[in-house]
Write an enzyme that holds these catalytic residues in place. Structure first.
Site, PDB file in Angstrom:
ATOM      1  N   CYS A  89     -24.155  12.522 -28.923  1.00  0.00           N
ATOM      2  CA  CYS A  89     -25.100  12.556 -30.053  1.00  0.00           C
ATOM      3  C   CYS A  89     -26.075  11.376 -30.000  1.00  0.00           C
ATOM      4  O   CYS A  89     -27.292  11.557 -30.153  1.00  0.00           O
ATOM      5  CB  CYS A  89     -24.322  12.569 -31.366  1.00  0.00           C
ATOM      6  SG  CYS A  89     -22.985  11.366 -31.429  1.00  0.00           S
ATOM      7  N   HIS A 105     -24.889   8.279 -37.605  1.00  0.00           N
ATOM      8  CA  HIS A 105     -25.187   7.032 -36.903  1.00  0.00           C
ATOM      9  C   HIS A 105     -26.592   6.585 -37.308  1.00  0.00           C
ATOM     10  O   HIS A 105     -27.424   7.408 -37.726  1.00  0.00           O
ATOM     11  CB  HIS A 105     -25.223   7.238 -35.390  1.00  0.00           C
ATOM     12  CG  HIS A 105     -23.972   7.776 -34.778  1.00  0.00           C
ATOM     13  ND1 HIS A 105     -22.801   7.072 -34.709  1.00  0.00           N
ATOM     14  CD2 HIS A 105     -23.721   8.960 -34.154  1.00  0.00           C
ATOM     15  CE1 HIS A 105     -21.884   7.777 -34.067  1.00  0.00           C
ATOM     16  NE2 HIS A 105     -22.414   8.938 -33.727  1.00  0.00           N
TER      17      HIS A 105
HETATM   18  P1  NAD Z   1     -12.675  17.939 -32.158  1.00  0.00           P
HETATM   19  O1  NAD Z   1     -11.430  17.170 -32.046  1.00  0.00           O
HETATM   20  O2  NAD Z   1     -13.304  18.136 -33.474  1.00  0.00           O
HETATM   21  O3  NAD Z   1     -12.472  19.400 -31.523  1.00  0.00           O
HETATM   22  C1  NAD Z   1     -11.841  19.599 -30.280  1.00  0.00           C
HETATM   23  C2  NAD Z   1     -11.124  20.940 -30.324  1.00  0.00           C
HETATM   24  O4  NAD Z   1     -10.560  21.200 -29.056  1.00  0.00           O
HETATM   25  C3  NAD Z   1      -9.996  20.981 -31.343  1.00  0.00           C
HETATM   26  O5  NAD Z   1     -10.075  22.209 -32.035  1.00  0.00           O
HETATM   27  C4  NAD Z   1      -8.737  20.906 -30.466  1.00  0.00           C
HETATM   28  O6  NAD Z   1      -7.655  21.593 -31.067  1.00  0.00           O
HETATM   29  C5  NAD Z   1      -9.199  21.623 -29.223  1.00  0.00           C
HETATM   30  N1  NAD Z   1      -8.432  21.276 -28.020  1.00  0.00           N
HETATM   31  C6  NAD Z   1      -7.480  20.326 -27.869  1.00  0.00           C
HETATM   32  N2  NAD Z   1      -7.018  20.333 -26.614  1.00  0.00           N
HETATM   33  C7  NAD Z   1      -7.673  21.295 -25.963  1.00  0.00           C
HETATM   34  C8  NAD Z   1      -7.624  21.793 -24.622  1.00  0.00           C
HETATM   35  N3  NAD Z   1      -6.796  21.284 -23.712  1.00  0.00           N
HETATM   36  N4  NAD Z   1      -8.453  22.803 -24.296  1.00  0.00           N
HETATM   37  C9  NAD Z   1      -9.301  23.317 -25.200  1.00  0.00           C
HETATM   38  N5  NAD Z   1      -9.383  22.883 -26.476  1.00  0.00           N
HETATM   39  C10 NAD Z   1      -8.571  21.893 -26.853  1.00  0.00           C
HETATM   40  O7  NAD Z   1     -13.689  17.260 -31.138  1.00  0.00           O
HETATM   41  P2  NAD Z   1     -15.279  17.302 -31.205  1.00  0.00           P
HETATM   42  O8  NAD Z   1     -15.743  16.214 -32.105  1.00  0.00           O
HETATM   43  O9  NAD Z   1     -15.754  18.697 -31.434  1.00  0.00           O
HETATM   44  O10 NAD Z   1     -15.634  16.818 -29.731  1.00  0.00           O
HETATM   45  C11 NAD Z   1     -15.705  17.725 -28.638  1.00  0.00           C
HETATM   46  C12 NAD Z   1     -16.575  17.116 -27.556  1.00  0.00           C
HETATM   47  O11 NAD Z   1     -17.891  16.924 -28.097  1.00  0.00           O
HETATM   48  C13 NAD Z   1     -16.118  15.725 -27.060  1.00  0.00           C
HETATM   49  O12 NAD Z   1     -16.488  15.605 -25.692  1.00  0.00           O
HETATM   50  C14 NAD Z   1     -16.971  14.776 -27.890  1.00  0.00           C
HETATM   51  O13 NAD Z   1     -17.147  13.523 -27.268  1.00  0.00           O
HETATM   52  C15 NAD Z   1     -18.266  15.560 -27.947  1.00  0.00           C
HETATM   53  N6  NAD Z   1     -19.148  15.202 -29.079  1.00  0.00           N
HETATM   54  C16 NAD Z   1     -18.617  14.975 -30.311  1.00  0.00           C
HETATM   55  C17 NAD Z   1     -19.465  14.597 -31.346  1.00  0.00           C
HETATM   56  C18 NAD Z   1     -18.933  14.279 -32.697  1.00  0.00           C
HETATM   57  O14 NAD Z   1     -19.474  13.387 -33.337  1.00  0.00           O
HETATM   58  N7  NAD Z   1     -17.922  14.963 -33.186  1.00  0.00           N
HETATM   59  C19 NAD Z   1     -20.839  14.516 -31.130  1.00  0.00           C
HETATM   60  C20 NAD Z   1     -21.351  14.821 -29.867  1.00  0.00           C
HETATM   61  C21 NAD Z   1     -20.483  15.161 -28.832  1.00  0.00           C
END
Ligand code: NAD
Length: 334
Positions: free
Chosen positions: A140, A220
């Site tokens: 992000c 942020h």
């Molecule tokens: P999150 O924890 O909200 O969601 C992740 C999901 O994946 C959960 O539903 C979890 O149960 C599931 N999961 C767990 N293990 C798994 C596996 N082995 N295979 C498939 N799914 C699995 O996380 P998020 O915030 O959505 O982040 C996901 C990605 O996006 C990360 O790489 C993070 O760095 C990136 N990201 C997050 C944000 C943020 O602020 N939340 C912003 C930009 C990018």
């Protein structure tokens, strides 16, 4: 129709699924969950086919009475592209599975840059990603900084970019870590990884960043500083930002005095209160002694969603980046 699987239906995954389902050239083939919780139930209610991300956990869903269509492998058999939205670091393990099934994949910013040949921000380097097998949509903060740098460089040549990232501690739903009663240099040893990550998208930008974590969950904030190599009037930048659909100009006189106020506005006008744009304070845009200063706020849960949609088109060989960006913007209502 591009068939898109979403592996990991969490903060980013559920938003990407909803954005994909708005596109007339794509459909959601299915989403995966690891647990049969309320998010899994909501996915089914929304009409998404639910799959178990981990094959050994299939029966846990059945015991809970949730209809699952099968395992991740079965979803991959029905997909042209998978968007990996698993927690940071898990994508690297999942990549082997995608390769085995011969499915192209979009990864997120929590993965290391070497997971894919292209670290992607649509307005900066769409063309580099066309036809790739793997793309990493950057984080992000990196998305927000890269979009802005691209716009400033469309007006004037720049030298050094220096930025301080004031980071939200966790996402609003996170009950494991909680906000911190502190201001935490994060990392203490400088610079922070954010500038290096911007260079994974735009290698020629001379950027150095520092970052601190603060006790908030909403957004942020970036304090940005650009060395300008030519003349640029504040008004010129304001005009370009006003005309860019992925930028939202806000003004403190309209009540946008903090990230809390921006989110309150979005909760009135947007599903889930999502803000896919960079929120740039118009009244912060200042040019002094050849340098540009401004503040922007980034809604971490939402900003990467349009980039994921464009990344899917790029992977599938759709060459016209501007057309993809325009279509994504229109369908999201930007
Ligand atoms: P999150 O924890 O909200 O969601 C992740 C999901 O994946 C959960 O539903 C979890 O149960 C599931 N999961 C767990 N293990 C798994 C596996 N082995 N295979 C498939 N799914 C699995 O996380 P998020 O915030 O959505 O982040 C996901 C990605 O996006 C990360 O790489 C993070 O760095 C990136 N990201 C997050 C944000 C943020 O602020 N939340 C912003 C930009 C990018």
């Amino acid at each position: 129709m591009i068939k898109v699987g979403i592996n990991g239906y969490g903060t980013i995954g559920k938003r990407v699924a909803d954005a994909v389902s708005l596109q007339d050239d794509m459909e959601v083939a299915g989403v995966t969950k690891t647990k049969p919780d309320f998010e899994a139930e909501n996915a089914i209610k929304k009409g998404y086919r639910l799959y178990s991300a981990i094959s050994e956990r299939l029966e846990v869903f059945e015991e809970k009475g949730l209809k699952v269509e099968g395992t991740l492998g079965e979803l991959l058999e029905r997909c042209d592209v998978v968007v990996d939205c698993s927690p940071g670091g898990y994508g690297a393990k999942n990549k082997e599975i995608y390769e085995r099934y011969g499915v192209k994949a979009v990864f997120q910013g929590g993965e290391k840059k070497n997971i894919a040949p292209v670290s992607f921000v649509a307005s900066c380097n769409y063309e580099k990603a066309v036809g790739a097998d793997f793309i990493r949509v950057v984080s992000c903060n990196t998305t927000g900084m890269s979009r802005l740098i691209r716009i400033v460089t469309s007006l004037v040549d720049i030298g050094r970019v220096r930025a301080t990232v004031v980071r939200r501690a966790v996402d609003p739903k996170d009950d494991r870590k909680g906000p911190i009663n502190a201001i935490t240099p994060n990392p203490v040893s400088l610079p922070s990884h954010h500038g290096v990550d911007v260079q994974s998208v735009m290698p020629d930008v001379d950027i150095v960043t520092t970052a601190v974590k603060v006790p908030t969950t909403l957004m942020h904030l970036h304090s940005m500083n650009f060395d300008l190599k030519g003349d640029m009037r504040e008004q010129d930048l304001i005009e370009v930002l006003r005309n860019d659909a992925r930028m939202m100009l806000i003004h403190s006189e309209d009540g946008f005095t903090s990230t809390a106020r921006i989110i309150e506005y979005a909760r009135e006008v947007r599903d889930r209160g999502d803000i896919w744009e960079n929120c740039v304070w118009e009244d912060s845009i200042s040019v002094y002694g050849g340098e540009l200063y401004l503040f922007q706020a980034i809604h971490q849960e939402a900003i990467v969603v349009p980039e994921n949609v464009d990344a899917i088109r790029a992977l599938m060989g759709f060459e016209d980046g501007d057309a993809s960006i325009e279509k994504t913007n229109r369908t999201l209502g930007l």
